[in-house]
Design a protein around this motif. Sequence first.
Motif, PDB file in Angstrom:
ATOM      1  N   LEU A 181       3.388   2.490  -9.190  1.00  0.00           N
ATOM      2  CA  LEU A 181       4.570   2.299  -8.347  1.00  0.00           C
ATOM      3  C   LEU A 181       4.322   2.798  -6.930  1.00  0.00           C
ATOM      4  O   LEU A 181       4.659   2.123  -5.953  1.00  0.00           O
ATOM      5  N   SER A 182       3.722   3.982  -6.794  1.00  0.00           N
ATOM      6  CA  SER A 182       3.453   4.536  -5.466  1.00  0.00           C
ATOM      7  C   SER A 182       2.498   3.644  -4.679  1.00  0.00           C
ATOM      8  O   SER A 182       2.593   3.538  -3.453  1.00  0.00           O
ATOM      9  N   GLU A 183       1.589   2.980  -5.397  1.00  0.00           N
ATOM     10  CA  GLU A 183       0.635   2.086  -4.732  1.00  0.00           C
ATOM     11  C   GLU A 183       1.337   0.820  -4.245  1.00  0.00           C
ATOM     12  O   GLU A 183       1.050   0.317  -3.156  1.00  0.00           O
ATOM     13  N   LEU A 184       2.249   0.307  -5.074  1.00  0.00           N
ATOM     14  CA  LEU A 184       2.970  -0.909  -4.683  1.00  0.00           C
ATOM     15  C   LEU A 184       3.817  -0.656  -3.444  1.00  0.00           C
ATOM     16  O   LEU A 184       3.826  -1.463  -2.508  1.00  0.00           O
ATOM     17  N   VAL A 185       4.532   0.469  -3.439  1.00  0.00           N
ATOM     18  CA  VAL A 185       5.394   0.800  -2.303  1.00  0.00           C
ATOM     19  C   VAL A 185       4.574   0.946  -1.025  1.00  0.00           C
ATOM     20  O   VAL A 185       5.062   0.656   0.076  1.00  0.00           O
ATOM     21  N   ALA A 241      -0.540  -6.646   5.913  1.00  0.00           N
ATOM     22  CA  ALA A 241      -1.948  -6.894   6.265  1.00  0.00           C
ATOM     23  C   ALA A 241      -2.894  -6.636   5.097  1.00  0.00           C
ATOM     24  O   ALA A 241      -4.042  -7.101   5.120  1.00  0.00           O
ATOM     25  N   ASP A 242      -2.417  -5.912   4.090  1.00  0.00           N
ATOM     26  CA  ASP A 242      -3.262  -5.627   2.919  1.00  0.00           C
ATOM     27  C   ASP A 242      -3.345  -6.811   1.964  1.00  0.00           C
ATOM     28  O   ASP A 242      -4.207  -6.842   1.089  1.00  0.00           O
ATOM     29  N   ILE A 243      -2.438  -7.766   2.120  1.00  0.00           N
ATOM     30  CA  ILE A 243      -2.395  -8.937   1.244  1.00  0.00           C
ATOM     31  C   ILE A 243      -3.274 -10.024   1.853  1.00  0.00           C
ATOM     32  O   ILE A 243      -2.979 -10.544   2.942  1.00  0.00           O
ATOM     33  N   ARG A 244      -4.327 -10.373   1.147  1.00  0.00           N
ATOM     34  CA  ARG A 244      -5.314 -11.303   1.698  1.00  0.00           C
ATOM     35  C   ARG A 244      -5.639 -12.404   0.687  1.00  0.00           C
ATOM     36  O   ARG A 244      -6.587 -12.299  -0.090  1.00  0.00           O
ATOM     37  N   ARG A 300      -4.421   0.893  -0.631  1.00  0.00           N
ATOM     38  CA  ARG A 300      -4.858   2.025   0.189  1.00  0.00           C
ATOM     39  C   ARG A 300      -4.220   3.351  -0.245  1.00  0.00           C
ATOM     40  O   ARG A 300      -4.866   4.389  -0.212  1.00  0.00           O
ATOM     41  N   LYS A 301      -2.950   3.302  -0.621  1.00  0.00           N
ATOM     42  CA  LYS A 301      -2.244   4.536  -0.985  1.00  0.00           C
ATOM     43  C   LYS A 301      -2.504   4.844  -2.459  1.00  0.00           C
ATOM     44  O   LYS A 301      -1.665   4.634  -3.322  1.00  0.00           O
ATOM     45  N   THR A 302      -3.708   5.339  -2.752  1.00  0.00           N
ATOM     46  CA  THR A 302      -4.113   5.558  -4.136  1.00  0.00           C
ATOM     47  C   THR A 302      -4.003   7.022  -4.537  1.00  0.00           C
ATOM     48  O   THR A 302      -3.959   7.917  -3.690  1.00  0.00           O
ATOM     49  N   LYS A 303      -4.006   7.244  -5.832  1.00  0.00           N
ATOM     50  CA  LYS A 303      -3.883   8.599  -6.374  1.00  0.00           C
ATOM     51  C   LYS A 303      -5.123   9.440  -6.075  1.00  0.00           C
ATOM     52  O   LYS A 303      -5.032  10.637  -5.814  1.00  0.00           O
ATOM     53  N   LEU A 313      -7.902  -0.441 -12.386  1.00  0.00           N
ATOM     54  CA  LEU A 313      -6.781   0.489 -12.540  1.00  0.00           C
ATOM     55  C   LEU A 313      -6.888   1.699 -11.622  1.00  0.00           C
ATOM     56  O   LEU A 313      -5.922   2.440 -11.441  1.00  0.00           O
ATOM     57  N   GLY A 314      -8.061   1.914 -11.048  1.00  0.00           N
ATOM     58  CA  GLY A 314      -8.225   3.044 -10.141  1.00  0.00           C
ATOM     59  C   GLY A 314      -8.336   4.372 -10.845  1.00  0.00           C
ATOM     60  O   GLY A 314      -7.924   5.404 -10.305  1.00  0.00           O
ATOM     61  N   HIS A 315      -8.898   4.373 -12.066  1.00  0.00           N
ATOM     62  CA  HIS A 315      -9.104   5.632 -12.785  1.00  0.00           C
ATOM     63  C   HIS A 315     -10.262   6.412 -12.156  1.00  0.00           C
ATOM     64  O   HIS A 315     -11.280   5.823 -11.785  1.00  0.00           O
ATOM     65  N   SER A 316     -10.106   7.738 -12.078  1.00  0.00           N
ATOM     66  CA  SER A 316     -11.165   8.578 -11.513  1.00  0.00           C
ATOM     67  C   SER A 316     -12.327   8.738 -12.480  1.00  0.00           C
ATOM     68  O   SER A 316     -13.470   8.929 -12.077  1.00  0.00           O
ATOM     69  N   ASP A 317     -12.020   8.712 -13.773  1.00  0.00           N
ATOM     70  CA  ASP A 317     -13.080   8.784 -14.778  1.00  0.00           C
ATOM     71  C   ASP A 317     -12.727   7.859 -15.929  1.00  0.00           C
ATOM     72  O   ASP A 317     -11.672   7.219 -15.931  1.00  0.00           O
ATOM     73  N   MET A 318     -13.594   7.821 -16.923  1.00  0.00           N
ATOM     74  CA  MET A 318     -13.464   6.851 -18.005  1.00  0.00           C
ATOM     75  C   MET A 318     -12.515   7.297 -19.126  1.00  0.00           C
ATOM     76  O   MET A 318     -12.207   6.527 -20.028  1.00  0.00           O
TER      77      MET A 318
END
Length: 308
Positions: free
Chosen positions: A162-166, A171-174, A181-184, A274-279
């Motif tokens: 949700l925080s990423e969508l907001v 300009a990020d939509i290509r 950009r606003k990732t955890k 998904l942008g996971h930091s680890d597996m």
Amino acid sequence: MSRRKELSEEELKIIKKKLSDEEAFEKFFKNCYLRNLRPATIQYYKNEFHAAKKYNHKELVNFNQGDIENLILESKKHMKVTTINTRLRALRSFFNYLLKNKLIEENPMRNIKLLRDRQKAIETLDNDEIEALIKTIRKLKTFVGFRDEVILLVFIDTGIRLSELVGIEVADIRGNHIIIRKTKNLFERTVYLSDITQEQLDRYLQIRGELDTDKAFISHDNNELNPHSIQTRFTKYGKEAKISKRVSPHTFRHTMAKRMIVAGIDAFSLMALLGHSDMTITKKYVNLWGAEIEDKHKKFGALRGLKL
């Protein structure tokens, strides 16, 4: 009485300058800022430290193992295990920092383990439920309704938070992909759109038009979205669609993960999307829904139909 002997432990404690919570917090949070932790993470630490102090009149820097154990026992009377563990993680980070920087002599969290909790089933939405949600939203025939339909498609297509969508800007939509950009974990990543999501997103942007804000998804009065309002709206849609499961952005994220796994995506690709930091979490998803992949293989295996 001779004064030549070494001072006792008690006497040494008198001489040694005691660290106050205020001093410890100043050093700890300065380190947080230097590490560029997210404001939400820093606020989480502040909230948990404040809550922990309520259980004891002592300063946190003077806590011992017994104080932590009593905190856990008291917390169990009215708090969920996950909430207690969240507090313990914050305290562990705090005391680990103090010990590492020799600001305390013993770590009261050294022998404290997180509480065991039952693994709850991760809810996901099936085809009928997703379609029921879309139909419910389309009844509105308003800008907000169409915006929410597009948001739902983006959520399920990409699995973003949700925080990423907001945080998505126009300009990020290509074309068929979006730069998140606003990732955890502060690492930018690219997510991809199916044809239907891309088409609906293009239509939404046309209706949105040119505005003062760069944010792609906006409120009815052309302001930035409030994340809580999005959560509330999808909960409402879920009830109207008579879906008994929790309907939320995180449910959509789980749904995307399951659908991708069942379709045969590899764990490393899913981890990246998904942008996971680890597996760790990715493996959890694969273990949960791996059996469905096995069923799919039996049904669609490459050797089926061959007379060998």
